[in-house]
Motif scaffolding. Structure first.
Motif, PDB file in Angstrom:
ATOM      1  N   GLU A 156       0.831  -1.195   0.000  1.00 41.44           N
ATOM      2  CA  GLU A 156       0.000   0.000   0.000  1.00 41.44           C
ATOM      3  C   GLU A 156       0.872   1.253   0.000  1.00 41.44           C
ATOM      4  O   GLU A 156       1.896   1.306   0.680  1.00 41.44           O
ATOM      5  CB  GLU A 156      -0.899   0.028   1.236  1.00 41.44           C
ATOM      6  CG  GLU A 156      -2.008  -1.009   1.207  1.00 41.44           C
ATOM      7  CD  GLU A 156      -2.998  -0.742   0.094  1.00 41.44           C
ATOM      8  OE1 GLU A 156      -3.355   0.440  -0.111  1.00 41.44           O
ATOM      9  OE2 GLU A 156      -3.413  -1.702  -0.565  1.00 41.44           O
ATOM     10  N   PRO A 157       0.498   2.274  -0.769  1.00 41.84           N
ATOM     11  CA  PRO A 157       1.297   3.508  -0.804  1.00 41.84           C
ATOM     12  C   PRO A 157       1.158   4.295   0.485  1.00 41.84           C
ATOM     13  O   PRO A 157       0.178   4.156   1.223  1.00 41.84           O
ATOM     14  CB  PRO A 157       0.696   4.282  -1.983  1.00 41.84           C
ATOM     15  CG  PRO A 157      -0.727   3.803  -2.047  1.00 41.84           C
ATOM     16  CD  PRO A 157      -0.683   2.361  -1.649  1.00 41.84           C
ATOM     17  N   GLU A 158       2.153   5.123   0.743  1.00 42.09           N
ATOM     18  CA  GLU A 158       2.117   6.031   1.881  1.00 42.09           C
ATOM     19  C   GLU A 158       1.791   7.427   1.361  1.00 42.09           C
ATOM     20  O   GLU A 158       2.564   7.994   0.603  1.00 42.09           O
ATOM     21  CB  GLU A 158       3.462   6.045   2.610  1.00 42.09           C
ATOM     22  CG  GLU A 158       3.864   4.688   3.169  1.00 42.09           C
ATOM     23  CD  GLU A 158       5.238   4.730   3.788  1.00 42.09           C
ATOM     24  OE1 GLU A 158       5.771   5.847   3.966  1.00 42.09           O
ATOM     25  OE2 GLU A 158       5.789   3.664   4.078  1.00 42.09           O
ATOM     26  N   ARG A 159       0.654   7.960   1.769  1.00 43.68           N
ATOM     27  CA  ARG A 159       0.226   9.265   1.265  1.00 43.68           C
ATOM     28  C   ARG A 159       0.099  10.254   2.410  1.00 43.68           C
ATOM     29  O   ARG A 159      -0.304   9.901   3.509  1.00 43.68           O
ATOM     30  CB  ARG A 159      -1.116   9.160   0.537  1.00 43.68           C
ATOM     31  CG  ARG A 159      -1.080   8.264  -0.697  1.00 43.68           C
ATOM     32  CD  ARG A 159      -2.466   8.117  -1.270  1.00 43.68           C
ATOM     33  NE  ARG A 159      -2.481   7.243  -2.436  1.00 43.68           N
ATOM     34  CZ  ARG A 159      -3.567   6.626  -2.879  1.00 43.68           C
ATOM     35  NH1 ARG A 159      -4.715   6.784  -2.230  1.00 43.68           N
ATOM     36  NH2 ARG A 159      -3.529   5.864  -3.941  1.00 43.68           N
ATOM     37  N   THR A 160       0.427  11.493   2.124  1.00 44.58           N
ATOM     38  CA  THR A 160       0.254  12.571   3.086  1.00 44.58           C
ATOM     39  C   THR A 160      -0.444  13.727   2.394  1.00 44.58           C
ATOM     40  O   THR A 160      -0.544  13.776   1.175  1.00 44.58           O
ATOM     41  CB  THR A 160       1.606  13.062   3.632  1.00 44.58           C
ATOM     42  OG1 THR A 160       2.420  13.484   2.535  1.00 44.58           O
ATOM     43  CG2 THR A 160       2.323  11.963   4.397  1.00 44.58           C
ATOM     44  N   SER A 161      -0.937  14.683   3.205  1.00 44.12           N
ATOM     45  CA  SER A 161      -1.614  15.834   2.622  1.00 44.12           C
ATOM     46  C   SER A 161      -0.990  17.117   3.123  1.00 44.12           C
ATOM     47  O   SER A 161      -0.426  17.176   4.207  1.00 44.12           O
ATOM     48  CB  SER A 161      -3.110  15.819   2.957  1.00 44.12           C
ATOM     49  OG  SER A 161      -3.302  15.941   4.339  1.00 44.12           O
ATOM     50  N   GLY A 438       0.571   0.159 -10.552  1.00 46.97           N
ATOM     51  CA  GLY A 438       1.175   1.458 -10.294  1.00 46.97           C
ATOM     52  C   GLY A 438       1.820   2.035 -11.535  1.00 46.97           C
ATOM     53  O   GLY A 438       1.429   1.732 -12.662  1.00 46.97           O
ATOM     54  N   VAL A 439       2.838   2.862 -11.326  1.00 46.68           N
ATOM     55  CA  VAL A 439       3.463   3.624 -12.403  1.00 46.68           C
ATOM     56  C   VAL A 439       4.627   2.824 -12.999  1.00 46.68           C
ATOM     57  O   VAL A 439       5.513   2.361 -12.273  1.00 46.68           O
ATOM     58  CB  VAL A 439       3.970   4.982 -11.897  1.00 46.68           C
ATOM     59  CG1 VAL A 439       4.592   5.781 -13.031  1.00 46.68           C
ATOM     60  CG2 VAL A 439       2.818   5.763 -11.264  1.00 46.68           C
ATOM     61  N   VAL A 440       4.622   2.693 -14.321  1.00 51.70           N
ATOM     62  CA  VAL A 440       5.616   1.920 -15.053  1.00 51.70           C
ATOM     63  C   VAL A 440       6.381   2.850 -15.991  1.00 51.70           C
ATOM     64  O   VAL A 440       5.778   3.717 -16.630  1.00 51.70           O
ATOM     65  CB  VAL A 440       4.933   0.793 -15.861  1.00 51.70           C
ATOM     66  CG1 VAL A 440       5.929   0.056 -16.742  1.00 51.70           C
ATOM     67  CG2 VAL A 440       4.237  -0.178 -14.922  1.00 51.70           C
ATOM     68  N   ASN A 458       4.384   2.457  -6.333  1.00 51.04           N
ATOM     69  CA  ASN A 458       3.213   1.678  -5.928  1.00 51.04           C
ATOM     70  C   ASN A 458       2.032   2.596  -5.645  1.00 51.04           C
ATOM     71  O   ASN A 458       1.472   2.604  -4.547  1.00 51.04           O
ATOM     72  CB  ASN A 458       3.535   0.829  -4.696  1.00 51.04           C
ATOM     73  CG  ASN A 458       3.974   1.679  -3.516  1.00 51.04           C
ATOM     74  OD1 ASN A 458       4.545   2.748  -3.681  1.00 51.04           O
ATOM     75  ND2 ASN A 458       3.699   1.210  -2.313  1.00 51.04           N
ATOM     76  N   ASP A 459       1.628   3.356  -6.655  1.00 57.47           N
ATOM     77  CA  ASP A 459       0.497   4.262  -6.509  1.00 57.47           C
ATOM     78  C   ASP A 459      -0.051   4.599  -7.893  1.00 57.47           C
ATOM     79  O   ASP A 459       0.575   4.319  -8.919  1.00 57.47           O
ATOM     80  CB  ASP A 459       0.913   5.541  -5.773  1.00 57.47           C
ATOM     81  CG  ASP A 459      -0.261   6.174  -5.019  1.00 57.47           C
ATOM     82  OD1 ASP A 459      -1.423   5.807  -5.290  1.00 57.47           O
ATOM     83  OD2 ASP A 459      -0.019   7.049  -4.177  1.00 57.47           O
ATOM     84  N   PHE A 460      -1.245   5.192  -7.907  1.00 58.37           N
ATOM     85  CA  PHE A 460      -1.928   5.665  -9.112  1.00 58.37           C
ATOM     86  C   PHE A 460      -2.365   4.524 -10.036  1.00 58.37           C
ATOM     87  O   PHE A 460      -2.700   4.763 -11.197  1.00 58.37           O
ATOM     88  CB  PHE A 460      -1.056   6.654  -9.898  1.00 58.37           C
ATOM     89  CG  PHE A 460      -0.700   7.892  -9.125  1.00 58.37           C
ATOM     90  CD1 PHE A 460      -1.620   8.913  -8.970  1.00 58.37           C
ATOM     91  CD2 PHE A 460       0.547   8.027  -8.542  1.00 58.37           C
ATOM     92  CE1 PHE A 460      -1.295  10.052  -8.244  1.00 58.37           C
ATOM     93  CE2 PHE A 460       0.888   9.160  -7.815  1.00 58.37           C
ATOM     94  CZ  PHE A 460      -0.036  10.177  -7.667  1.00 58.37           C
ATOM     95  N   GLY A 461      -2.352   3.293  -9.551  1.00 59.63           N
ATOM     96  CA  GLY A 461      -2.819   2.159 -10.324  1.00 59.63           C
ATOM     97  C   GLY A 461      -4.138   1.626  -9.810  1.00 59.63           C
ATOM     98  O   GLY A 461      -4.671   2.075  -8.786  1.00 59.63           O
TER      99      GLY A 461
END
Length: 565
Positions: A156-161, A438-440, A458-461
């Motif tokens: 799982e990605p680590e996201r912050t705001s 995710g992003v390739v 590991n995000d946006f997928g």
């Protein structure tokens, strides 16, 4: 799915059982490996990382590339050649061949791999698929054995705001109206972070999806794909996305005159292309007709790009019979396209390859540095490139890469957008795609060909909850670092993943609480509300421009580099 980079944490899942690779006993100790179910409320699945093994020559082709497979405690997969053929985890030993593995894609199985021992060619398999904790063993490769197929699932990605700024209206003594920026709270603010964008502001009551603003709506498939680089001499991303393919009902931003300003362009079925000129201050003028072809097809795709190198944008149409170009004359008028297309390929008709709008994306970009825009497309079986020579003639398309096509799991341009751009300031054009995990990124070689792709974020997928029907994903230099950042229009608003400068990206941060899918973020919809990143004021900063219901909204770029983790 592409082979991940060594920095991504992965679960390794057996395709036949759906169980994950784990240690039989303690994860930080030597011992046998099994696959097992992970119960709810129990410990999280074991995570692994793939570290490429450098060859004596300094690099290897993907088919020969070996990897060390390492867990979070430093233990690595090892073929200990025990009598039961069991695979174990042990301490790493530099150069030890029994700890080196090849990751081989399964032909016709998108996202599936065989994990092969480099010493004897045996592959990871299961000893007894019916058991609870199934031992992992080495066996001779069998193309029909599903138990020998494995899937990599990114963590799982680590996201912050970040905090955001909002507009507050100001009234002046002379009746003039203006706005100022005021700080406002956001969800889970990051310490010491600074906002990247302001709140959004309505700047034009036209080109919107509401009837009072024109009733604009895309009539076909959604097309979240860019053209790629704007050509020779252009500095990528200094002025945002260089252009977009568009069909009937679409709106996008483009420099229609060659002055460097971004104008609004819309495709109307009856009028052709119409435009609203940018004034250079974030506002736009009245609508006028830009170009009207004699017999447009609703399946055609349009854009504007300088195809001749004279500094003026031309109208480029992906028609049924191929690629057609209408050049711009000295008076700013677009001449009719010739009787024959400039290239009898990349069109939506069968005679031009059957490139349908919703599946194979196409791009215009200078892939070999000769100053001319080439045509690149991702068809069912991978990437095809048609090079343009110094005389303006196009070569027949050549197959360049076995990836980014429908056959490799990239089902549509809406679900898996792909871009052609430079991920490093002085590098060649690369392919960046938003795949299932995710992003390739596939690095360009500078000659119209590309290296094997790698999963870099590991995000946006789809695995992280991003879907083409709800979310847009773009790339642009948001922070002024000279390299493209990833920008995703998610549920809560706009997320940005900053470029590291080497083709990889930081974890994402929330930088604007507007333009998102949720109602408290504006209720923006992919089929009605296109959104872009472009410099509309000429200050060198890409702003967010969105076509909402009442009209055109803008969120100004505050040119502050947000804090990265």
């Amino acid at each position: 799915m592409s082979v991940p980079t060594e920095e991504l944490k992965l679960e390794i899942v057996n395709a036949a059982t759906g169980k994950t690779l784990d240690a039989k006993a303690a994860r930080n100790a030597d011992g046998a490996l099994v696959v097992r179910d992970v119960p709810d409320g129990g410990p999280s699945p074991e995570q692994w990382q793939l570290t490429p093994v450098q060859s004596a020559q300094g690099g290897q082709a993907q088919s020969d590339q070996a990897y060390v497979i390492r867990n979070a405690y430093g233990k690595v997969l090892d073929n200990t050649t025990t009598a039961d053929q069991g695979v174990r985890q042990l301490n790493a030993s530099a150069g030890k061949k029994s700890q080196q593995w090849r990751i081989v894609p399964v032909e016709g199985g998108a996202g599936l791999y065989v994990i092969k021992d480099t010493t004897n060619g045996a592959v990871l398999d299961l000893a007894d698929p019916g058991a609870d904790d199934i031992r992992v063993v080495l066996r001779e490769h069998d193309d029909s054995a599903e138990s020998q197929r494995w899937r990599f699932v990114t963590a799982e990605p680590e996201r912050t705001s970040d905090p955001v700024l909002r507009w507050a209206a100001l009234d002046h003594w002379n009746g003039r109206r203006s706005w100022r920026l005021v700080r406002s709270a956001a969800l889970r603010p990051t310490p010491d972070a600074t906002p990247s964008f302001s709140d959004m502001l309505l700047v034009l009551g036209q080109f919107g999806s509401d009837q009072g603003a024109g009733g604009w709506k895309r009539e076909g498939a959604n097309l979240p794909q860019s053209l790629g680089s704007a050509g020779a001499g252009d500095t990528p991303f200094r002025s945002g996305q260089p252009g977009w393919w568009a069909g009937p009902g679409d709106r996008f931003l483009a420099d229609t005159t060659g002055t460097g300003r971004k104008d609004i362009v819309g495709i109307k079925p009856a009028k052709g292309a119409v435009t609203s000129a940018g004034r250079g201050d974030g506002t736009f003028g009245d609508e006028r007709v830009l170009y009207q072809p004699s017999s447009p097809s609703p399946a055609d795709l349009w854009t504007l790009a300088d195809m001749t190198g004279d500094g003026k944008p031309d109208v480029v149409v992906l028609a049924a019979d191929g690629v057609r170009v209408s050049t711009q004359d000295e008076g700013g008028k677009f001449t009719p396209a010739g009787r024959e297309p400039v290239l009898k390929a990349f069109g939506h008709g069968k005679q031009a390859g059957g490139w349908l709008a919703d599946k194979p994306p196409r791009y215009l970009a200078d892939t070999n540095g000769n100053g001319r825009l080439d045509i690149i497309g991702c068809h069912d079986n991978g990437v095809w490139v048609s090079l343009q020579d110094e005389e303006g003639k196009f070569a027949a398309p050549l197959h360049s890469l076995d990836d980014f096509g429908v056959d490799q799991g990239w089902s549509s341009v809406e679900e898996h957008p792909r871009f052609l751009l430079r991920t490093t300031g002085d590098g060649a054009l690369d392919i960046v795609g938003f795949g299932p995990q995710g992003v390739v990124v596939s690095r360009g070689r500078g000659d119209g060909t590309f290296e094997p792709s790698k999963l870099v974020l590991n995000d946006f997928g789809h695995a992280q909850g991003w879907t083409g029907g709800k979310h847009l994903r773009l790339l642009a230099d948001v922070t002024g670092g000279g390299n493209p950042d990833i920008v995703g229009f998610g549920d809560e608003g706009v997320w940005v993943s900053h470029s590291r400068g080497d083709g990889r990206f930081e974890q994402a941060q929330l930088v604007c609480r507007g333009f998102g899918y949720n109602e408290d973020a504006g209720g923006w919809r992919v089929d009605r509300h296109p959104r872009f990143l472009a410099d509309i004021t000429g200050d060198g900063r890409v702003d967010i421009v969105g076509f909402g219901g009442p009209g055109v909204y803008v969120a100004r770029n505050l040119f502050r580099r947000f804090r990265t983790r």
